[in-house]
Design a protein around this motif. Sequence first.
Motif, PDB file in Angstrom:
ATOM      1  N   LYS A 654      -4.928  -5.008   7.868  1.00 53.67           N
ATOM      2  CA  LYS A 654      -4.385  -4.746   6.527  1.00 53.67           C
ATOM      3  C   LYS A 654      -3.329  -5.775   6.134  1.00 53.67           C
ATOM      4  O   LYS A 654      -2.800  -5.729   5.035  1.00 53.67           O
ATOM      5  N   GLY A 655      -3.033  -6.650   7.036  1.00 55.14           N
ATOM      6  CA  GLY A 655      -1.984  -7.629   6.750  1.00 55.14           C
ATOM      7  C   GLY A 655      -0.614  -7.036   6.969  1.00 55.14           C
ATOM      8  O   GLY A 655      -0.406  -6.224   7.873  1.00 55.14           O
ATOM      9  N   TRP A 656       0.314  -7.438   6.127  1.00 52.17           N
ATOM     10  CA  TRP A 656       1.678  -6.921   6.239  1.00 52.17           C
ATOM     11  C   TRP A 656       1.735  -5.485   5.773  1.00 52.17           C
ATOM     12  O   TRP A 656       0.934  -5.075   4.933  1.00 52.17           O
ATOM     13  N   HIS A 696      -4.509  -9.751  -3.098  1.00 51.14           N
ATOM     14  CA  HIS A 696      -3.864  -9.183  -4.266  1.00 51.14           C
ATOM     15  C   HIS A 696      -3.097  -7.931  -3.920  1.00 51.14           C
ATOM     16  O   HIS A 696      -3.406  -7.233  -2.971  1.00 51.14           O
ATOM     17  N   THR A 697      -2.082  -7.697  -4.705  1.00 52.89           N
ATOM     18  CA  THR A 697      -1.289  -6.502  -4.451  1.00 52.89           C
ATOM     19  C   THR A 697      -1.858  -5.287  -5.177  1.00 52.89           C
ATOM     20  O   THR A 697      -1.320  -4.202  -5.085  1.00 52.89           O
ATOM     21  N   ARG A 730       5.600  -4.073  -2.564  1.00 49.79           N
ATOM     22  CA  ARG A 730       4.361  -4.857  -2.562  1.00 49.79           C
ATOM     23  C   ARG A 730       3.720  -4.940  -1.180  1.00 49.79           C
ATOM     24  O   ARG A 730       2.603  -5.408  -1.024  1.00 49.79           O
ATOM     25  N   PHE A 731       4.469  -4.506  -0.188  1.00 44.87           N
ATOM     26  CA  PHE A 731       3.932  -4.528   1.174  1.00 44.87           C
ATOM     27  C   PHE A 731       3.353  -3.182   1.600  1.00 44.87           C
ATOM     28  O   PHE A 731       2.838  -3.053   2.708  1.00 44.87           O
ATOM     29  N   ILE A 732       3.467  -2.201   0.728  1.00 38.66           N
ATOM     30  CA  ILE A 732       2.972  -0.870   1.119  1.00 38.66           C
ATOM     31  C   ILE A 732       1.453  -0.849   0.993  1.00 38.66           C
ATOM     32  O   ILE A 732       0.889  -1.132  -0.074  1.00 38.66           O
ATOM     33  N   HIS A 734      -2.429   0.778   1.275  1.00 36.05           N
ATOM     34  CA  HIS A 734      -3.106   1.935   0.691  1.00 36.05           C
ATOM     35  C   HIS A 734      -3.610   2.887   1.775  1.00 36.05           C
ATOM     36  O   HIS A 734      -4.048   2.468   2.848  1.00 36.05           O
ATOM     37  N   PHE A 790     -10.665  -3.994  -1.907  1.00 34.45           N
ATOM     38  CA  PHE A 790     -10.753  -4.429  -0.511  1.00 34.45           C
ATOM     39  C   PHE A 790     -11.537  -3.400   0.286  1.00 34.45           C
ATOM     40  O   PHE A 790     -11.744  -2.269  -0.170  1.00 34.45           O
ATOM     41  N   CYS A 792     -11.545  -0.743   2.643  1.00 33.07           N
ATOM     42  CA  CYS A 792     -10.434   0.094   3.066  1.00 33.07           C
ATOM     43  C   CYS A 792     -10.446   0.327   4.582  1.00 33.07           C
ATOM     44  O   CYS A 792     -11.453   0.710   5.171  1.00 33.07           O
ATOM     45  N   GLY A 793      -9.311   0.108   5.166  1.00 31.61           N
ATOM     46  CA  GLY A 793      -9.147   0.371   6.608  1.00 31.61           C
ATOM     47  C   GLY A 793      -7.999   1.320   6.835  1.00 31.61           C
ATOM     48  O   GLY A 793      -7.257   1.186   7.806  1.00 31.61           O
ATOM     49  N   CYS A 794      -7.862   2.276   5.900  1.00 34.62           N
ATOM     50  CA  CYS A 794      -6.691   3.164   5.985  1.00 34.62           C
ATOM     51  C   CYS A 794      -6.737   4.079   7.208  1.00 34.62           C
ATOM     52  O   CYS A 794      -5.715   4.531   7.690  1.00 34.62           O
TER      53      CYS A 794
HETATM   54  C1  LIG Z   1      -0.003  -4.141  -2.128  1.00 38.95           C
HETATM   55  S1  LIG Z   1      -0.752  -5.206  -0.995  1.00 38.95           S
HETATM   56  C2  LIG Z   1      -0.153  -4.619   0.495  1.00 38.95           C
HETATM   57  C3  LIG Z   1       0.446  -5.681   1.336  1.00 38.95           C
HETATM   58  C4  LIG Z   1      -0.554  -6.499   1.999  1.00 38.95           C
HETATM   59  N1  LIG Z   1      -1.101  -5.818   3.148  1.00 38.95           N
HETATM   60  C5  LIG Z   1      -0.044  -7.849   2.396  1.00 38.95           C
HETATM   61  O1  LIG Z   1      -0.265  -8.288   3.524  1.00 38.95           O
HETATM   62  O2  LIG Z   1       0.608  -8.470   1.558  1.00 38.95           O
HETATM   63  C6  LIG Z   1      -2.421  -4.699  -1.113  1.00 38.95           C
HETATM   64  C7  LIG Z   1      -3.358  -5.477  -0.267  1.00 38.95           C
HETATM   65  O3  LIG Z   1      -3.227  -5.113   1.053  1.00 38.95           O
HETATM   66  C8  LIG Z   1      -4.469  -4.944   1.679  1.00 38.95           C
HETATM   67  N2  LIG Z   1      -4.623  -3.520   1.982  1.00 38.95           N
HETATM   68  C9  LIG Z   1      -3.838  -2.517   1.584  1.00 38.95           C
HETATM   69  N3  LIG Z   1      -4.263  -1.356   2.050  1.00 38.95           N
HETATM   70  C10 LIG Z   1      -5.375  -1.600   2.746  1.00 38.95           C
HETATM   71  C11 LIG Z   1      -6.269  -0.793   3.453  1.00 38.95           C
HETATM   72  N4  LIG Z   1      -6.143   0.519   3.517  1.00 38.95           N
HETATM   73  N5  LIG Z   1      -7.293  -1.378   4.072  1.00 38.95           N
HETATM   74  C12 LIG Z   1      -7.457  -2.707   4.012  1.00 38.95           C
HETATM   75  N6  LIG Z   1      -6.625  -3.540   3.357  1.00 38.95           N
HETATM   76  C13 LIG Z   1      -5.594  -2.982   2.723  1.00 38.95           C
HETATM   77  C14 LIG Z   1      -5.488  -5.390   0.680  1.00 38.95           C
HETATM   78  O4  LIG Z   1      -5.736  -6.735   0.884  1.00 38.95           O
HETATM   79  C15 LIG Z   1      -4.781  -5.201  -0.606  1.00 38.95           C
HETATM   80  O5  LIG Z   1      -5.281  -6.035  -1.594  1.00 38.95           O
END
Ligand SMILES: C[S@@+](CC[C@H](N)C(=O)[O-])C[C@H]1O[C@@H](n2cnc3c(N)ncnc32)[C@H](O)[C@@H]1O
Length: 806
Positions: A654-656, A696-697, A730-732, A734, A790, A792-794
């Motif tokens: 999910k990144g950050w 994208h956020t 913006r780092f939260i 989903h 995206f 989803c990997g929640c």
């Molecule tokens: C608001 S940002 C969250 C911060 C982001 N993870 C980052 O590294 O900057 C939203 C992005 O995070 C990733 N993301 C958020 N929730 C996710 C999830 N449940 N599964 C996979 N990717 C997710 C997607 O790339 C999404 O477009």
Amino acid sequence: MGINERLLKALKVTRGLGIPDEEVKPVLQDLLQVYEWNWEPIEAEEYRVLLDGYFESKENQGVEDEKEDNMKHDGSKRPSKKLQGAGQEDQVSSAVANSSKTLALEKAKMPLNRSTKGITELSQQCSMDRSIELSSQPADKQLNSKRKDPISSHLPSTDRKSSHDGVRMSHAVDSKQPLDAHGSSHTSKQNIPTSHCNRKLIKPKTKLLIGDMSHCSEPLSVVSSVGCALCCLSANHSTGNWSSLTMPPNDSKQPLDAHGSSHTSKQNIPTSHCNKKLIKPKTKLLIGDMSHCSEPLSVVSSAVPGSLVRSSTGNHCVKSVASQFVHFDSEDGASGCNGNTSNKNHLNVASSATGEVKLSLNCISALANPNFRCPNFDAVLEYLESNLRTEKITASQFSVRKLLEDLCDSYLKLGKSTGGSVINSSSPEVVITGGESLSSRRLKKRASGNGNSERDLNKKGKNYSGILNSSNLVNIQQQRVTTRLFRNIRDITKGVENVKISLVDEFGNEDLPNFTYMPQSTIYQGAYIHISLARISDEDCCSSCSGDCLSSSIPCACARETGGEFAYTQQGLLKEKFLDACLSMLTGVHDQRLVYCQDCPLERSTNEQCKGHIIRKFIKECWRKCGCNMNCGNRVVQRGITCELQVFLTGDGKGWGLRTLQDLPKGTFVCEYVGEILTNTELYERNMKSNGSERHTYPVTLDADWGSERILKDEEALCLDATYSGNVARFINHRCFDANLTDIPVEVETPDRHYYHLALFTARNINALEELTWDYGIDFSDHNHPIKAFKCGCGSTFCRDVKRKC
Ligand SMILES: C[S@@+](CC[C@H](N)C(=O)[O-])C[C@H]1O[C@@H](n2cnc3c(N)ncnc32)[C@H](O)[C@@H]1O
């Protein structure tokens, strides 16, 4: 009768027995000192005392010679001789001669009076040559000379005996009679000058002494151990080196006991200690061996755990705490800090005489890991702190030693998982601290390899101050380092929030996000937001209030929006009833929670029907036209972030992500979702320009009140995009349905709900270190959405991304 006459008379008797003068003179000299130059006891019974003394000395010499001969066959048994200077050979005979006096006195049944102390005080340094010289002087001169002799002051007899052969030793000890005040077996250690102790240590018969000391009596052991300890101190002190801080310079002239204190009762010191002290023949070597903790150090250190030692270099005191603990815990008393060389990570404490104290972490086991990258020290501290919080360490469990050990472990753990990447240039301050052994070497190498050596950076005016010092410690502070080092940022907010929000990368395989932090949403360009006091009617504020509106018995006008009751508790939490109502609106039956607009701004480009907008409950906070103050309980969101938050790399694709560093009760305001305020058209254009590769956020549409208006102009249909500018929200990431945060619209500056604040509150109790999640409300089946969803990997069991699950 004059002295010479008496001497000649005595020699005449011994010559008559065939005893050479040179053999009887030392014995006579000793006896004269014992009897304080009173010849009568010596001359009594036809020189019986003298003859006994002589024959005893011969007997002892025979024993010594025999031992010497035995040892010649086994060089390993004679270390003390090898260690001492050749000039000390004389001391052997002198010591033997001394020992003979004791036995002679005992055989003569002479009571030990004050004068007998002279025997015990007599040092082996007094050579026979000197005694003959003395004997030719008048008695009073000899006495004065004796008093001036620093050697012959107050050393107890047992101490003197300790330097003699086993026969003598056991003889003295077997009596188990502590000598009285005059014989002084209980002679206070305080009476032993340091000079004595030095002399005692250079006794050549150390080996013999050790063997005999194994059954030595307490008084003997005490004196000996003290003497040795003093010697360590004294010799080192004279060279400017401390062998151990347990033995500081003895300014008070008080001899120190085995525990480094000058007042410890000798009875408290076990014989085993005494043996350990006594087997240290080499003061010089002792100092030199400090770096690898030879026995003297370990023995002394064990008395005072945690004491610092000065290394042989004399520059810094270096002590391995961990090895010290290992050593101290050793049951068998094995000496030396050889634990140092084990794989144990440990903390080094370094200090210098100038008061400089440094700690260094030796994460030795990191050497075995080729992937080890030095982590940011702040990140290590934060990691450790968060672990401490998690474990909820209570005061009774707290241990500084454990904390330091944990610090090493944390450093190692983060270092192992760090791969090294670009430090984001937006970092306002990045502090890197590491040890020279691993980190600074890599640091220097990387910096130079990228043309960003310390010098280069300084030239460019960067605040990059590298301090490499002699103690192998490196402390480097930098700003905007472009080399791939550590990806940890102390405060991503650049100080614009109430709290610092750190960013830690525990995996090292993700580039840092590139965005501009801003604490409040800002109009990008075309959005129409009209904020004016004139637009706030009296019904929409509480101008007659003062102080805290929540403390008033009757809720003011600002509570009208929430049904005449404030949404917040006195503790600043959302009222559970209100929160639950908000949550149920999000998860309720589909049709009941949606409103449909006639001309949906989202569908204008596609000419499709409005898909519906969720009906939301608003919070209305007091604001500038209100009479209350900034601490009013109805001003929560506008006061900003107060929780301890941290951006971290999730490591699960999910990144950050964002996590809390503290426990958060249900209903806690975490943060507002801040971004650029775009019109829907602007968002559309922005998406069209996007190459799709950037993460994208996921913009938030501010559509909570769209259902109440028939037709919205484009500049009134707004959204928040935090992709390029935003706050920590913006780092939260989903999470479908059961996210632990929920967003609630908040009216603050304007009753016009085209624009409002989107506040994120905890939907349940959240533990420290839990990732904070929020349901973006994405329809994963909507393939026409301007932003591609995206995968989803929640991980939620209620995940709506069906394709992903299949
Ligand atoms: C608001 S940002 C969250 C911060 C982001 N993870 C980052 O590294 O900057 C939203 C992005 O995070 C990733 N993301 C958020 N929730 C996710 C999830 N449940 N599964 C996979 N990717 C997710 C997607 O790339 C999404 O477009």
